[in-house]
Design an enzyme around this catalytic site. Structure first.
Site, PDB file in Angstrom:
ATOM      1  N   MET A 185       0.849  -1.188   0.000  1.00 24.32           N
ATOM      2  CA  MET A 185       0.000   0.000   0.000  1.00 24.32           C
ATOM      3  C   MET A 185       0.891   1.245   0.000  1.00 24.32           C
ATOM      4  SD  MET A 185      -3.209  -0.959   2.463  1.00 24.32           S
ATOM      5  CE  MET A 185      -4.070   0.576   2.187  1.00 24.32           C
ATOM      6  N   PHE A 186       0.375   2.316  -0.543  1.00 21.80           N
ATOM      7  CA  PHE A 186       1.076   3.617  -0.612  1.00 21.80           C
ATOM      8  C   PHE A 186       2.351   3.546  -1.461  1.00 21.80           C
ATOM      9  CE2 PHE A 186      -0.785   3.060   3.689  1.00 21.80           C
ATOM     10  CZ  PHE A 186      -1.909   3.840   3.501  1.00 21.80           C
ATOM     11  N   GLU A 226      -7.042  -3.773  -7.201  1.00 24.25           N
ATOM     12  CA  GLU A 226      -7.217  -4.557  -5.963  1.00 24.25           C
ATOM     13  C   GLU A 226      -7.356  -6.052  -6.264  1.00 24.25           C
ATOM     14  OE1 GLU A 226      -6.782  -3.009  -3.204  1.00 24.25           O
ATOM     15  OE2 GLU A 226      -7.595  -0.983  -3.327  1.00 24.25           O
ATOM     16  N   CYS A 264      12.210   3.378   8.815  1.00 24.78           N
ATOM     17  CA  CYS A 264      13.607   3.715   8.521  1.00 24.78           C
ATOM     18  C   CYS A 264      13.810   4.413   7.176  1.00 24.78           C
ATOM     19  CB  CYS A 264      14.460   2.446   8.576  1.00 24.78           C
ATOM     20  SG  CYS A 264      14.194   1.361   7.168  1.00 24.78           S
TER      21      CYS A 264
HETATM   22 ZN   LIG Z   1      12.477  -0.126   7.569  1.00 22.40          ZN
END
Ligand SMILES: [Zn+2]
Length: 190
Positions: free
Chosen positions: A16-17, A93, A152
């Site tokens: 997603m995204f 989807e 991260c």
């Molecule tokens: Zn990460």
């Protein structure tokens, strides 16, 4: 007799995204500029934002037909085939449709369509969603998009579910899911 033409399958997958629907809309719009009509399809279980449009998380939209299952895609295409300008079937989807979708795509290819399939390759446990292994074997062109890990900032291939749930498929948007890299992804147990 008309020579049977073979279609072309394009698979776009990622977490997603990662911009999957944006990429799909881009391909549909450039095909439409060249005069090819497109049938865009989405599952009815996905009622985020709008029932009949494909909508990206940033608000781009394109009109789509909603179907309950993969078999309905063939019925719908069969009904609309009289329109010779319709050359493309776009399916968003794809993970909602399950294994059955690969057979449906094979049939659409045998009918000569360009088929564009978009969806999540991995579920919240990190397992592959069923239609994808079979779709990859049929695919002429596979695009793996990556997101940005919410922890991260590295390349994210997984979708982290933020709310515990036993269901494999939970419809959601910003806040319910986050893109994560392989190191920061914590598979859900449900
Ligand atoms: Zn990460």
């Amino acid at each position: 007799m008309e020579k049977p033409s073979l279609g072309r399958l394009e698979v776009i997958c990622g977490p997603m995204f990662s911009g999957k629907t944006t990429e799909l809309i881009r391909r549909i719009e450039s095909a439409r500029e060249l005069g090819s009509a497109t049938l865009a399809i989405k599952p009815t279980t996905d009622n985020r934002y709008s029932s009949y449009d494909l909508v990206t998380h940033t608000g781009q939209r394109i009109q789509a037909s909603a179907v309950l299952n993969a078999a309905e895609i063939l019925a719908l295409v069969g009904e609309l085939r009289i329109s010779k300008s319709m050359k493309i079937v776009a399916i968003d989807e794809a993970h909602f449709f399950g294994e059955e979708l690969s057979q449906v795509c094979a049939t659409l290819l045998s009918w000569g369509f360009r088929v564009i399939v978009v969806g999540l390759e991995f579920d919240h446990r990190g397992d592959v969603f069923e239609p994808f292994p079979a779709l990859f074997t049929l695919s002429n062109d596979t695009t793996r998009l990556v997101g940005i890990c919410s922890i991260c900032g590295n390349r994210a291939i997984h979708t982290q579910r933020m709310n515990p749930s036993m269901q494999r498929i939970v419809v959601g948007g910003v806040g319910d899911y986050e893109p994560r890299c392989e190191k920061c992804f914590a598979p859900s147990r449900g």
